[in-house]
Enzyme design. Structure first.
Site, mmCIF file in Angstrom:
data_model
loop_
_atom_site.group_PDB
_atom_site.id
_atom_site.type_symbol
_atom_site.label_atom_id
_atom_site.label_comp_id
_atom_site.label_asym_id
_atom_site.label_seq_id
_atom_site.Cartn_x
_atom_site.Cartn_y
_atom_site.Cartn_z
ATOM 1 C CB SER A 1 -0.913 0.008 1.224
ATOM 2 O OG SER A 1 -1.686 -1.167 1.266
HETATM 3 N N1 SAM Z 1 -0.286 -5.007 4.033
HETATM 4 C C1 SAM Z 1 0.356 -5.343 2.794
HETATM 5 C C2 SAM Z 1 1.784 -4.835 2.741
HETATM 6 O O1 SAM Z 1 2.214 -4.156 3.663
HETATM 7 O O2 SAM Z 1 2.456 -5.154 1.745
HETATM 8 C C3 SAM Z 1 -0.417 -4.922 1.575
HETATM 9 C C4 SAM Z 1 -1.698 -5.639 1.438
HETATM 10 S S1 SAM Z 1 -2.338 -5.737 -0.182
HETATM 11 C C5 SAM Z 1 -2.974 -4.113 -0.433
HETATM 12 C C6 SAM Z 1 -3.758 -6.750 0.181
HETATM 13 C C7 SAM Z 1 -3.423 -8.190 0.487
HETATM 14 O O3 SAM Z 1 -4.601 -8.843 0.964
HETATM 15 C C8 SAM Z 1 -2.955 -8.983 -0.723
HETATM 16 O O4 SAM Z 1 -1.706 -9.556 -0.468
HETATM 17 C C9 SAM Z 1 -4.036 -10.052 -0.882
HETATM 18 O O5 SAM Z 1 -3.562 -11.288 -1.374
HETATM 19 C C10 SAM Z 1 -4.536 -10.177 0.532
HETATM 20 N N2 SAM Z 1 -5.859 -10.785 0.686
HETATM 21 C C11 SAM Z 1 -6.936 -10.685 -0.125
HETATM 22 N N3 SAM Z 1 -7.968 -11.396 0.387
HETATM 23 C C12 SAM Z 1 -7.528 -11.945 1.552
HETATM 24 C C13 SAM Z 1 -8.133 -12.773 2.553
HETATM 25 N N4 SAM Z 1 -9.400 -13.183 2.475
HETATM 26 N N5 SAM Z 1 -7.374 -13.139 3.614
HETATM 27 C C14 SAM Z 1 -6.080 -12.726 3.727
HETATM 28 N N6 SAM Z 1 -5.462 -11.950 2.812
HETATM 29 C C15 SAM Z 1 -6.174 -11.551 1.747
#
Ligand code: SAM
Length: 225
Positions: free
Chosen positions: A72
């Protein structure tokens, strides 16, 4: 927790970019919590993206991390972490580990961080990197974080780093009393960042501002990407 009580990790070539990011993108736009600013001045964000993208790590936008996902935007990380009001004794859950960067920022501020990722390859590489950087207070789990992570609950704060169509009740249940849930709620195009505080009288929901996240895919999220 490598940073907070030891010397700041200011010795790499990306230091000036990181400090400029903190001053212009974070402090300059209203992030006031000095602990959050100091944590983001310490965590080497460029290590959480590929070598080819390291030079973009401190720019004012999300950066691709593979699997169609992103780390993000720095302001969004700071803003969510500040809204979660993390205290040193807190136990925190992050949903959406991605690169592991936000988990590292949280680990600078809290006692313990649990983070759950749906995509196994991302979770595994985040876990390796966080261990390599010396973060001993982070546990990475693989699974559907829309259902929470019940075995380590209750949490003082939960941050969801992906967009949800509505607030999953399971996440509210996994909060301690007075716990905070920070979560982008809306459709796939645009969301509102909401802060839910679990009070004895019931949850109190506060809208912060419009934002755009990748979708949370799972039982209480969206059904597909
Ligand atoms: N916090 C992260 C970082 O610092 O790099 C960025 C997060 S990214 C915007 C969103 C993440 O949520 C992705 O890696 C995606 O695979 C994950 N995601 C999507 N659905 C999910 C779920 N149901 N449970 C866990 N992770 C999930």
């Amino acid at each position: 927790m490598p940073g907070e009580n030891g010397p700041p990790a200011f010795s790499d070539a990306f230091t000036s970019a990181r400090l400029a990011m903190v001053e212009t993108q974070l402090r300059g736009r209203g992030i006031r919590d000095e602990r959050v600013l100091a944590a983001m001045a310490r965590v080497p964000r460029h290590r959480f993206v590929s070598a080819e993208r390291a030079s973009a790590a401190y720019e004012d936008h999300p950066v691709g991390i593979g699997e169609g996902q992103t780390i993000s935007q720095p302001f969004m990380v700071a803003s969510m972490v500040e809204a979660a009001e993390i205290q040193p004794a807190d136990v925190v859950l992050e949903v959406g580990t991605g690169s592991g960067y936000q988990a590292a920022v949280l680990a600078e501020l809290a006692a313990e961080v649990f983070t759950i990722e749906r995509v196994p390859t991302l979770g595994a590489s985040a876990q390796r990197l966080l261990a390599h950087l010396g973060y001993a207070n982070i546990v990475v789990a693989i699974g559907d974080g829309s259902e929470g992570l019940r075995q380590y609950a209750p949490y003082s704060a939960i941050i969801v780093a992906a967009a949800t169509p509505s607030i999953p009740q399971e996440l509210v249940e996994e909060l301690r009393e007075n716990g905070r849930l920070v979560i982008p709620v809306g459709d796939a195009e645009e969301q509102e960042l909401q802060v839910v505080r679990k009070l004895s009288a019931g949850p109190r929901v506060e809208n912060r501002y419009a934002c755009k996240f990748v979708p949370l895919i799972g039982r209480f999220g969206f059904s597909r990407s």
